[in-house]
Design a protein around this motif. Sequence first.
Motif, mmCIF file in Angstrom:
data_model
loop_
_atom_site.group_PDB
_atom_site.id
_atom_site.type_symbol
_atom_site.label_atom_id
_atom_site.label_comp_id
_atom_site.label_asym_id
_atom_site.label_seq_id
_atom_site.Cartn_x
_atom_site.Cartn_y
_atom_site.Cartn_z
ATOM 1 N N ARG A 99 3.320 4.757 3.076
ATOM 2 C CA ARG A 99 3.222 5.990 2.533
ATOM 3 C C ARG A 99 4.330 6.050 1.472
ATOM 4 N NH1 ARG A 99 7.115 9.664 4.761
ATOM 5 N NH2 ARG A 99 8.200 8.726 6.593
ATOM 6 N N LEU A 100 3.650 6.843 0.433
ATOM 7 C CA LEU A 100 4.492 6.988 -0.782
ATOM 8 C C LEU A 100 4.652 8.479 -1.157
ATOM 9 C CD1 LEU A 100 6.321 5.533 -3.147
ATOM 10 C CD2 LEU A 100 4.008 5.348 -4.304
ATOM 11 N N GLU A 101 5.659 9.025 -1.181
ATOM 12 C CA GLU A 101 5.906 10.446 -1.322
ATOM 13 C C GLU A 101 7.023 10.779 -2.410
ATOM 14 O OE1 GLU A 101 7.163 12.567 2.225
ATOM 15 O OE2 GLU A 101 5.473 11.697 3.337
ATOM 16 N N ALA A 102 6.622 11.915 -3.388
ATOM 17 C CA ALA A 102 7.556 12.477 -4.160
ATOM 18 C C ALA A 102 8.143 11.510 -5.237
ATOM 19 C CB ALA A 102 8.412 13.394 -3.549
ATOM 20 N N THR A 103 7.587 10.608 -6.037
ATOM 21 C CA THR A 103 8.022 9.790 -6.599
ATOM 22 C C THR A 103 6.940 9.417 -7.796
ATOM 23 O OG1 THR A 103 8.867 7.387 -7.010
ATOM 24 C CG2 THR A 103 6.829 7.603 -5.835
ATOM 25 N N SER A 104 7.736 9.322 -9.096
ATOM 26 C CA SER A 104 6.965 9.512 -10.422
ATOM 27 C C SER A 104 6.713 7.764 -10.856
ATOM 28 C CB SER A 104 7.838 9.857 -11.356
ATOM 29 O OG SER A 104 6.999 9.670 -12.756
ATOM 30 N N LEU A 105 5.538 7.254 -10.899
ATOM 31 C CA LEU A 105 5.141 6.111 -11.570
ATOM 32 C C LEU A 105 4.267 6.384 -12.761
ATOM 33 C CD1 LEU A 105 4.086 4.365 -8.247
ATOM 34 C CD2 LEU A 105 5.965 3.643 -9.596
ATOM 35 N N ALA A 106 4.536 7.367 -13.577
ATOM 36 C CA ALA A 106 3.991 7.779 -14.709
ATOM 37 C C ALA A 106 3.811 6.804 -15.821
ATOM 38 C CB ALA A 106 4.454 9.077 -15.220
ATOM 39 N N GLY A 107 2.874 6.198 -16.179
ATOM 40 C CA GLY A 107 2.722 5.416 -17.280
ATOM 41 C C GLY A 107 2.726 3.997 -16.762
ATOM 42 N N ILE A 108 2.880 3.726 -15.527
ATOM 43 C CA ILE A 108 2.901 2.480 -14.996
ATOM 44 C C ILE A 108 1.318 1.404 -15.346
ATOM 45 C CG2 ILE A 108 1.556 3.248 -12.717
ATOM 46 C CD1 ILE A 108 2.834 0.756 -11.408
ATOM 47 N N ALA A 109 1.696 0.396 -15.833
ATOM 48 C CA ALA A 109 0.556 -0.668 -16.238
ATOM 49 C C ALA A 109 0.448 -1.593 -15.088
ATOM 50 C CB ALA A 109 0.678 -1.083 -17.498
ATOM 51 N N ARG A 110 -0.680 -1.771 -14.377
ATOM 52 C CA ARG A 110 -0.520 -2.852 -13.382
ATOM 53 C C ARG A 110 -2.315 -2.873 -13.215
ATOM 54 N NH1 ARG A 110 -1.403 -6.303 -10.150
ATOM 55 N NH2 ARG A 110 -0.051 -6.855 -8.463
ATOM 56 N N PRO A 111 -2.702 -4.033 -13.792
ATOM 57 C CA PRO A 111 -3.987 -4.531 -13.305
ATOM 58 C C PRO A 111 -4.166 -5.023 -11.764
ATOM 59 C CG PRO A 111 -3.285 -5.691 -15.371
ATOM 60 C CD PRO A 111 -1.947 -5.196 -14.378
ATOM 61 N N GLY A 112 -5.366 -4.725 -11.206
ATOM 62 C CA GLY A 112 -5.716 -5.280 -10.096
ATOM 63 C C GLY A 112 -4.773 -4.740 -8.751
ATOM 64 N N LEU A 113 -4.350 -3.609 -9.007
ATOM 65 C CA LEU A 113 -3.475 -3.095 -7.528
ATOM 66 C C LEU A 113 -4.296 -2.820 -6.494
ATOM 67 C CD1 LEU A 113 -0.927 -2.135 -6.718
ATOM 68 C CD2 LEU A 113 -1.455 0.427 -7.603
ATOM 69 N N ARG A 114 -3.878 -3.234 -5.426
ATOM 70 C CA ARG A 114 -4.872 -2.786 -3.965
ATOM 71 C C ARG A 114 -3.904 -2.137 -3.099
ATOM 72 N NH1 ARG A 114 -6.790 -8.932 -2.566
ATOM 73 N NH2 ARG A 114 -4.693 -9.299 -3.644
ATOM 74 N N LEU A 115 -4.399 -1.228 -2.684
ATOM 75 C CA LEU A 115 -3.893 -0.273 -1.410
ATOM 76 C C LEU A 115 -5.001 -0.212 -0.386
ATOM 77 C CD1 LEU A 115 -2.168 2.819 -3.514
ATOM 78 C CD2 LEU A 115 -1.148 0.514 -2.987
ATOM 79 N N GLU A 116 -4.388 -0.460 0.786
ATOM 80 C CA GLU A 116 -5.222 -0.380 2.100
ATOM 81 C C GLU A 116 -4.390 0.519 3.393
ATOM 82 O OE1 GLU A 116 -6.419 -4.196 3.333
ATOM 83 O OE2 GLU A 116 -7.119 -4.824 1.463
ATOM 84 N N SER A 117 -5.036 1.275 3.817
ATOM 85 C CA SER A 117 -4.459 2.336 4.771
ATOM 86 C C SER A 117 -3.205 2.899 4.496
ATOM 87 C CB SER A 117 -4.462 1.566 6.216
ATOM 88 O OG SER A 117 -5.549 0.790 6.549
ATOM 89 N N CYS A 118 -3.422 3.629 3.333
ATOM 90 C CA CYS A 118 -1.935 4.306 2.724
ATOM 91 C C CYS A 118 -2.223 5.553 2.461
ATOM 92 C CB CYS A 118 -1.510 3.550 1.368
ATOM 93 S SG CYS A 118 -1.152 1.703 1.587
ATOM 94 N N VAL A 119 -1.265 6.634 2.631
ATOM 95 C CA VAL A 119 -1.061 7.776 2.215
ATOM 96 C C VAL A 119 -0.162 7.988 0.982
ATOM 97 C CG1 VAL A 119 -0.405 10.201 2.983
ATOM 98 C CG2 VAL A 119 -1.648 8.511 4.366
ATOM 99 N N LEU A 120 -0.738 8.598 -0.267
ATOM 100 C CA LEU A 120 0.156 9.036 -1.480
ATOM 101 C C LEU A 120 0.071 10.433 -1.473
ATOM 102 C CD1 LEU A 120 -0.837 5.967 -1.829
ATOM 103 C CD2 LEU A 120 -0.527 6.515 -4.339
ATOM 104 N N LYS A 121 1.647 10.986 -1.491
ATOM 105 C CA LYS A 121 1.646 12.370 -1.541
ATOM 106 C C LYS A 121 2.529 12.953 -2.566
ATOM 107 C CE LYS A 121 2.631 16.401 1.370
ATOM 108 N NZ LYS A 121 2.877 17.012 2.689
#
Length: 221
Positions: free
Chosen positions: A43-65
């Motif tokens: 899980r990923l919470e309360a963080t900034s990744l504004a403007g990130i450039a990342r081709p092919g990113l893969r997330l599985e069984s995750c929670v982003l808040k």
Amino acid sequence: MTKPKRAPDEIPLPDPPDVTGDLPLLEDAAALRTAVEPLREMRLEATSLAGIARPGLRLESCVLKSVNLSQAKLPGLRLRDVRLESCDLSNLEAPRLEAVRVEFVNCRMTGFRASEADCRNIRIMEGDQRYAQLRFGKFQFAWFESCVFEDADFYGADLRGARFQKCSLRNAELSEAKLTDADLRGSQVEGVRLNAFDIAGATVDASQALLFAPLLGIRIR
């Protein structure tokens, strides 16, 4: 998880993401910038990744808040069993997005761009989706609840069997979209742009039928 029973004429709810309630917190959010293998069960919470450039990113069984991904460039983003809650996805670019059992809950998605997306068992609830660009995407049997798709672009999208529940589709572009068995009842459709053959096979309520009547060449007196 057993789905709630619904009336026979209603579209079933999508399968929910397969995520647990005690996922470990990802301490270093920069891992999303460099990960080669899919990021799983975190899980990923309360963080900034504004403007990130990342081709092919893969997330599985995750929670982003409460994660800020505004202005991000994520071509080929793949999400499987992911829940996003109160995230800022405004002006995020994710062409060719692949999403399986994904929920967007109260996310800011203004200007969200995901052309040619392939989405299965997707559910978008509340939030702001104005000006979203979802051209030529596949959203079969998707659920959209209390969404604001005003001025959104669904040109050529496959929306067969999709459910729009209490959404605003004012001035949305739906030309060339596939709407067979789509359910628009209870949503605002003033100014929707489509052709007579686009709306064929969709389910609408009485007030919507009045708005679509001129398009179909029907005169109501």
